[in-house]
Design a protein around this motif. Sequence first.
Motif, short mmCIF file in Angstrom:
data_model
loop_
_atom_site.label_atom_id
_atom_site.label_comp_id
_atom_site.label_asym_id
_atom_site.label_seq_id
_atom_site.Cartn_x
_atom_site.Cartn_y
_atom_site.Cartn_z
N SER A 164 0.86 -1.18 0.00
CA SER A 164 0.00 0.00 0.00
C SER A 164 0.90 1.22 0.00
CB SER A 164 -0.92 0.03 1.23
OG SER A 164 -0.19 0.39 2.39
N GLU A 165 0.35 2.35 -0.37
CA GLU A 165 1.14 3.58 -0.40
C GLU A 165 1.56 4.03 0.99
OE1 GLU A 165 -0.50 6.82 -2.56
OE2 GLU A 165 -0.85 5.67 -4.39
N ASP A 166 0.95 3.45 2.02
CA ASP A 166 1.28 3.83 3.39
C ASP A 166 2.57 3.18 3.89
OD1 ASP A 166 -1.04 5.34 3.51
OD2 ASP A 166 -2.23 3.66 4.26
N LEU A 167 3.06 2.17 3.19
CA LEU A 167 4.30 1.52 3.62
C LEU A 167 5.46 2.50 3.54
CD1 LEU A 167 3.97 -1.93 1.83
CD2 LEU A 167 3.93 -1.53 4.29
N PRO A 168 6.36 2.46 4.51
CA PRO A 168 7.50 3.41 4.51
C PRO A 168 8.34 3.33 3.25
CG PRO A 168 7.35 2.23 6.60
CD PRO A 168 6.38 1.58 5.67
N ALA A 169 8.46 2.17 2.66
CA ALA A 169 9.30 1.99 1.48
C ALA A 169 8.46 1.74 0.23
CB ALA A 169 10.27 0.83 1.70
N ALA A 170 7.25 2.27 0.19
CA ALA A 170 6.31 1.95 -0.89
C ALA A 170 6.90 2.14 -2.28
CB ALA A 170 5.05 2.79 -0.73
N GLY A 171 7.53 3.28 -2.52
CA GLY A 171 8.09 3.54 -3.84
C GLY A 171 9.23 2.62 -4.18
N PHE A 172 10.13 2.41 -3.22
CA PHE A 172 11.28 1.53 -3.45
C PHE A 172 10.85 0.09 -3.73
CE2 PHE A 172 13.48 4.74 -0.58
CZ PHE A 172 14.17 5.35 -1.63
N LEU A 173 9.82 -0.37 -3.03
CA LEU A 173 9.31 -1.72 -3.27
C LEU A 173 8.74 -1.83 -4.68
CD1 LEU A 173 7.52 -2.22 0.16
CD2 LEU A 173 9.56 -3.44 -0.61
N LEU A 174 8.01 -0.81 -5.12
CA LEU A 174 7.47 -0.82 -6.47
C LEU A 174 8.58 -0.84 -7.52
CD1 LEU A 174 4.42 1.62 -6.74
CD2 LEU A 174 4.42 -0.87 -6.82
N GLY A 175 9.67 -0.13 -7.25
CA GLY A 175 10.77 -0.09 -8.20
C GLY A 175 11.35 -1.46 -8.45
N CYS A 176 11.49 -2.25 -7.39
CA CYS A 176 11.98 -3.62 -7.55
C CYS A 176 10.99 -4.47 -8.33
CB CYS A 176 12.25 -4.25 -6.18
SG CYS A 176 13.65 -3.53 -5.29
N HIS A 177 9.71 -4.28 -8.05
CA HIS A 177 8.68 -5.03 -8.78
C HIS A 177 8.71 -4.68 -10.27
CE1 HIS A 177 5.16 -7.42 -9.36
NE2 HIS A 177 4.35 -6.40 -9.61
N ALA A 178 8.90 -3.40 -10.56
CA ALA A 178 8.98 -2.97 -11.96
C ALA A 178 10.12 -3.68 -12.69
CB ALA A 178 9.16 -1.46 -12.04
N PHE A 179 11.26 -3.81 -12.01
CA PHE A 179 12.40 -4.47 -12.65
C PHE A 179 12.10 -5.95 -12.90
CE2 PHE A 179 16.54 -6.55 -12.79
CZ PHE A 179 17.17 -5.78 -13.76
N GLY A 180 11.47 -6.62 -11.94
CA GLY A 180 11.11 -8.02 -12.15
C GLY A 180 10.16 -8.19 -13.32
N LEU A 181 9.20 -7.31 -13.45
CA LEU A 181 8.27 -7.35 -14.58
C LEU A 181 9.01 -7.14 -15.90
CD1 LEU A 181 5.39 -5.20 -13.05
CD2 LEU A 181 5.23 -7.63 -13.64
N GLU A 182 9.91 -6.16 -15.93
CA GLU A 182 10.65 -5.85 -17.16
C GLU A 182 11.49 -7.04 -17.62
OE1 GLU A 182 14.00 -5.31 -19.46
OE2 GLU A 182 14.25 -5.38 -17.29
N GLU A 183 12.16 -7.70 -16.68
CA GLU A 183 13.03 -8.82 -17.04
C GLU A 183 12.24 -10.00 -17.60
OE1 GLU A 183 16.84 -9.06 -16.67
OE2 GLU A 183 16.01 -7.13 -17.27
N HIS A 184 10.94 -10.03 -17.37
CA HIS A 184 10.09 -11.07 -17.94
C HIS A 184 9.40 -10.62 -19.23
CE1 HIS A 184 10.61 -13.16 -14.10
NE2 HIS A 184 10.14 -14.22 -14.71
#
Length: 438
Positions: free
Chosen positions: A157-177
């Motif tokens: 959720s956007e309330d997580l302290p590292a919300a943006g950083f977590l999404l950035g890692c997810h974006a990279f995993g999606l891109e590599e696939h």
Amino acid sequence: MRQDAFSLSTSTLSADAETAFEAAVHGLAAHSPKTGAALQSTLVADPDHVAALALKGFANLILARSELVVAAAEALSAARKAMANRDGGTRDEQVLVHALSAAVDGSFATAARRLDQGFEERPATFLPFKISHALRFMVGDAKGMLSASNRVMDVWSEDLPAAGFLLGCHAFGLEEHGFYDAAEAVGRRAVQLQPDDAWGLHAVSHVYEMQGDTAAGIAWLEHGRGSWSRCNNFAFHMAWHLALLHLERGDHDQVLRIYDEEVRPEQTDDFRDMANAVSLLWRLNQTGVDVGSRWADLAEIALKRRHDTTLVFASLHTLAALAAIGEDSGVSDIMRGLERKATGSGDQARVAAEVGLPLARIIAGLSTPADRQMLDRLLLDMPMVGGSNAQRDFFLLAVAKAAGTHGDSAGLSRIRAVRNRLHVEDRLLGSIELHRAL
């Protein structure tokens, strides 16, 4: 017990240590040049800060230098002693140290699994997630990266302290696939939520590069320059992506300028910086561009590093630098080192045996008919060398060059077919894991 650094529980009693550790973890996320100083400040305030000692151990290992394995082992020993002094430490600390033990023993894959299992009920705890993401990147486990980030997305959720950083890692995993649309959307949202998220910005640049959209890629990187230019040596890697996009457009003068001013502004021996420089100069050579004396700096460092086979990915780039200037003695040293590595134990021994040695022979111009007969297997196994799809394209190009040099038109056709098949298989595997990212 304190809850800090993006919801990690630690046994420290020092508020100053916790403040410094928060800065260190944020610095890790943002690729900040101040991360090391913040980590050191943590340990000055509390020499027995278990999580900081564990992070220090992982940081040394991720640099992939033989002499730093000793430093990582010392950090592991210090972390164990610190836990003993604190009634065994918190469960979070125990998991971090247990994972570090596997990494020090040479198994990054096991270390990543231990982090996943230890934080199964709290997958969005940032530090263990980010470390496992980095370890999997180094061993080419794209499927594991996406599986882990999908578990994070289940509770995100956007309330997580590292919300943006977590999404950035997810974006990279999606891109590599190959899920480029989703990766672009998730990466853009990551940067919007957290402007310091260089990894999310990086993921979006990968999307444009892999799709050949050079104009959009250049615009994206130039727009984000104010963010990524503040990074540590990750800024050199971002500049490498920018240079590749200009190379695709045939703007060789611009590529050389970016190389001199941004890809290789310092004569560092970090394997990641060397990989950027080596692969870019190699590509320029293949297109007939005169790179002047630029190989000399790389060859000097490569000669110093020729006996270090800690990471096969790094050794192959070291080899390419020496092969480029005809340093036959250095090439032979690396080949012998990889042969010894292949008979050892740990993740990298298997990489050396199954992929590293045949790739090394190809890069050095020493490939045998047997090597060229196993192109299909080599290409299918290539992800285990580590790095991203974009970085491994250097190896793919080297294999294609070898096939072309030997007049192997059938081999070139197989390279194209396998590459296409890999892309399809990545999408099929990823589709099983693809989360409702948007």
